[in-house]
Motif scaffolding. Structure first.
Motif: not given
Length: 206
Positions: A64-74
Motif C-alpha cells: 500500500x505505502x512505501x516510505x523512503x524518508x531520509x534523515x530520521x524524519x517524522x
C-alpha cells in the motif's frame, strides 16, 4: 486520490484523506524530502477523528505505502485503516530507503503480509528508527504483524490472529530496547513478541 496526494507530499506537508474506501492497484511511494509528513483521516471536518478512510488492495503483491524518508524524519499516520484481500499479500507500510520515525495512531491493519515492515532490506540504513503504535489493531497478517529493525513502542494496541508472530525484532539494530505496554498479542501463529537474541524488551500492563 490518496495515492496522488501521498506521492506529491513534501516536507512539512499534511495530507488529509476523507472517509471512504480507496482501492489501490499500485503502491504509493512517499519520499518527503527528509522532512516530517503527516497523514490524517477525517469524516466531515479536518481533525474530527470521525469515520476512518480505508486504503485497500486486492491486487497480488501490491504494497500500500512505501516510505523512503531520509534523515530520521517524522512520519505520522492517524485515523486511517489499511487492508489487503489479494491472494498474494504484501506489506501495508514498508520502509523502502532511508530512515523515518514512524508513528501510527487509531488504525486497523487487516490481512496484510505485514502491517508494518521496517526491515525489508535487513540493513541499518533502511528502517524505521522507531515504530510507535497507539490504539492500533493488527490482525490476519499472512506473515508477522510487525517487523522491526530498530526500537519500537506499542501502547494500547491489539495484535492478533497473524500467521507469524505478532511483533518481530530482527536485523542490524534489533538490540535496541523496546516497549510493549498495555497491549495484547494473542492467537498469533508464532510468538506474541519475538526476536530479542540481543538487547531487551519491556512487556507491562498487558
Amino acid at each position: 486520490t490518496p495515492i496522488t496526494a501521498l506521492e506529491a507530499a513534501v516536507a512539512k506537508n499534511t495530507v488529509w484523506i476523507h472517509s471512504g474506501t480507496y482501492t489501490q492497484t499500485a503502491v504509493a511511494t512517499m519520499s518527503g524530502n527528509a522532512g516530517p509528513l503527516y497523514v490524517f483521516g477525517y469524516n466531515s471536518t479536518h481533525g474530527d477523528g470521525g469515520t476512518r478512510p480505508l486504503l485497500t488492495t486486492a491486487t497480488n503483491s501490491v504494497q500500500l505505502i512505501r516510505t523512503s524518508n531520509n534523515g530520521n524524519a517524522e512520519l505520522v499516520f492517524d485515523n486511517i485503516d489499511f487492508s489487503n484481500t489479494a491472494t498474494t499479500r504484501a506489506a501495508c507500510l514498508i520502509a523502502w530507503g532511508g530512515s523515518a520515525e514512524l508513528t501510527v495512531r487509531n488504525a486497523i491493519f487487516d490481512g496484510c503480509k505485514n502491517a508494518i515492515n521496517g526491515d525489508v532490506f535487513g540493513d541499518a540504513n533502511t528502517n524505521y528508527t522507531i515504530i510507535y503504535l497507539n490504539n492500533v489493531e493488527i490482525k490476519n497478517s499472512s506473515s508477522h504483524g510487525v517487523v522491526s529493525n530498530n526500537l519500537y513502542t506499542i501502547v494500547n494496541s491489539w495484535i492478533h490472529d497473524n500467521t507469524g508472530s505478532g511483533v518481530v525484532a530482527q536485523g542490524a539494530n534489533a538490540a535496541n530496547p523496546s516497549y510493549f505496554i498495555s497491549s495484547v498479542a494473542s492467537a498469533n501463529g508464532g510468538s506474541g513478541v519475538a526476536g530479542y537474541s540481543a538487547g531487551s524488551a519491556s512487556v507491562s500492563g498487558n
